[in-house]
Design a protein around this motif. Structure first.
Motif, PDB file in Angstrom:
ATOM      1  N   ASN A  30       4.187  -2.704  -0.563  1.00  0.00           N
ATOM      2  CA  ASN A  30       3.877  -1.466  -1.439  1.00  0.00           C
ATOM      3  C   ASN A  30       2.459  -1.669  -2.347  1.00  0.00           C
ATOM      4  N   GLN A  31       2.081  -2.803  -2.632  1.00  0.00           N
ATOM      5  CA  GLN A  31       1.061  -3.085  -3.307  1.00  0.00           C
ATOM      6  C   GLN A  31      -0.499  -2.897  -2.280  1.00  0.00           C
ATOM      7  N   ILE A  32       0.015  -3.291  -1.044  1.00  0.00           N
ATOM      8  CA  ILE A  32      -1.192  -3.227  -0.189  1.00  0.00           C
ATOM      9  C   ILE A  32      -1.380  -1.579   0.083  1.00  0.00           C
ATOM     10  N   LYS A  33      -0.415  -0.842   0.115  1.00  0.00           N
ATOM     11  CA  LYS A  33      -0.453   0.534   0.428  1.00  0.00           C
ATOM     12  C   LYS A  33      -1.066   1.118  -0.829  1.00  0.00           C
ATOM     13  N   SER A  34      -0.766   0.698  -2.145  1.00  0.00           N
ATOM     14  CA  SER A  34      -1.365   1.311  -3.212  1.00  0.00           C
ATOM     15  C   SER A  34      -2.888   1.063  -3.227  1.00  0.00           C
ATOM     16  N   VAL A  35      -3.602  -0.168  -2.796  1.00  0.00           N
ATOM     17  CA  VAL A  35      -4.893  -0.513  -2.699  1.00  0.00           C
ATOM     18  C   VAL A  35      -5.426   0.404  -1.552  1.00  0.00           C
ATOM     19  N   ARG A  36      -4.672   0.541  -0.395  1.00  0.00           N
ATOM     20  CA  ARG A  36      -5.396   1.567   0.616  1.00  0.00           C
ATOM     21  C   ARG A  36      -5.465   2.807   0.144  1.00  0.00           C
ATOM     22  N   ALA A  37      -4.564   3.507  -0.726  1.00  0.00           N
ATOM     23  CA  ALA A  37      -4.694   4.802  -1.221  1.00  0.00           C
ATOM     24  C   ALA A  37      -5.981   4.874  -2.258  1.00  0.00           C
ATOM     25  N   ALA A  38      -5.809   4.041  -3.080  1.00  0.00           N
ATOM     26  CA  ALA A  38      -7.080   4.026  -4.123  1.00  0.00           C
ATOM     27  C   ALA A  38      -8.489   3.959  -3.238  1.00  0.00           C
ATOM     28  N   VAL A  39      -8.604   3.370  -2.111  1.00  0.00           N
ATOM     29  CA  VAL A  39      -9.525   3.045  -1.081  1.00  0.00           C
ATOM     30  C   VAL A  39      -9.866   4.437  -0.745  1.00  0.00           C
ATOM     31  N   GLU A  40      -9.039   4.915  -0.005  1.00  0.00           N
ATOM     32  CA  GLU A  40      -9.223   6.213   0.475  1.00  0.00           C
ATOM     33  C   GLU A  40      -9.397   7.393  -0.526  1.00  0.00           C
ATOM     34  N   SER A  41      -9.043   7.313  -1.734  1.00  0.00           N
ATOM     35  CA  SER A  41      -9.253   8.312  -2.779  1.00  0.00           C
ATOM     36  C   SER A  41     -10.708   8.249  -3.199  1.00  0.00           C
ATOM     37  N   GLY A  42     -11.426   6.800  -3.066  1.00  0.00           N
ATOM     38  CA  GLY A  42     -12.814   6.765  -3.444  1.00  0.00           C
ATOM     39  C   GLY A  42     -12.931   6.166  -4.959  1.00  0.00           C
ATOM     40  N   ASP A  43     -11.764   5.962  -5.503  1.00  0.00           N
ATOM     41  CA  ASP A  43     -11.840   5.432  -6.705  1.00  0.00           C
ATOM     42  C   ASP A  43     -12.180   3.981  -7.050  1.00  0.00           C
ATOM     43  N   GLN A  44     -13.190   3.472  -7.287  1.00  0.00           N
ATOM     44  CA  GLN A  44     -13.555   1.930  -7.253  1.00  0.00           C
ATOM     45  C   GLN A  44     -12.990   1.236  -8.326  1.00  0.00           C
ATOM     46  N   ALA A  45     -12.671   1.929  -9.424  1.00  0.00           N
ATOM     47  CA  ALA A  45     -12.216   1.159 -10.582  1.00  0.00           C
ATOM     48  C   ALA A  45     -10.385   1.005 -10.315  1.00  0.00           C
ATOM     49  N   ALA A  46      -9.873   1.876  -9.835  1.00  0.00           N
ATOM     50  CA  ALA A  46      -8.419   1.894  -9.418  1.00  0.00           C
ATOM     51  C   ALA A  46      -8.124   0.921  -8.436  1.00  0.00           C
ATOM     52  N   ALA A  47      -9.192   0.843  -7.284  1.00  0.00           N
ATOM     53  CA  ALA A  47      -9.030   0.086  -6.021  1.00  0.00           C
ATOM     54  C   ALA A  47      -9.138  -1.500  -6.577  1.00  0.00           C
ATOM     55  N   ASN A  48     -10.140  -1.623  -7.571  1.00  0.00           N
ATOM     56  CA  ASN A  48     -10.422  -2.979  -8.155  1.00  0.00           C
ATOM     57  C   ASN A  48      -9.146  -3.597  -8.616  1.00  0.00           C
TER      58      ASN A  48
END
Length: 88
Positions: A30-48
């Motif tokens: 689930n955590q990996i999915k949230s990282v992937r979702a943040a990457v797809e949205s293009g939000d650098q701060a959230a992805a980090n």
């Protein structure tokens, strides 16, 4: 079905460990999915931020033996590459 007392105990222990490990792996996925979702949205701060917590979970599971250490390293590396690709 276990024919010996020690085999029956081993089965009980394995079932308990399997349940724990399933919970850990589900949290990791689930955590990996949230990282992937943040990457797809293009939000650098959230992805980090999501990446930091994902790395923590993955390393903890590798330390417990739920994941192999090389698999943990590979997962972390791929997530890091995905997050780094946002900035470019």
């Amino acid at each position: 079905m276990a024919n010996h007392k020690d085999a029956a105990k081993r089965n009980r222990q394995n079932q308990k460990r399997r349940a724990h490990n399933r919970q850990y792996r589900t949290r990791m996925r689930n955590q990996i999915k949230s990282v992937r979702a943040a990457v797809e949205s293009g939000d650098q701060a959230a992805a980090n931020e999501q990446l930091r917590s994902a790395i923590s979970i993955i390393q903890r599971l590798a330390g417990k033996g739920v994941l192999h250490k090389r698999q943990a390293g590979r997962r972390i590396s791929r997530l890091q590459q995905a997050v780094n690709a946002i900035g470019q």
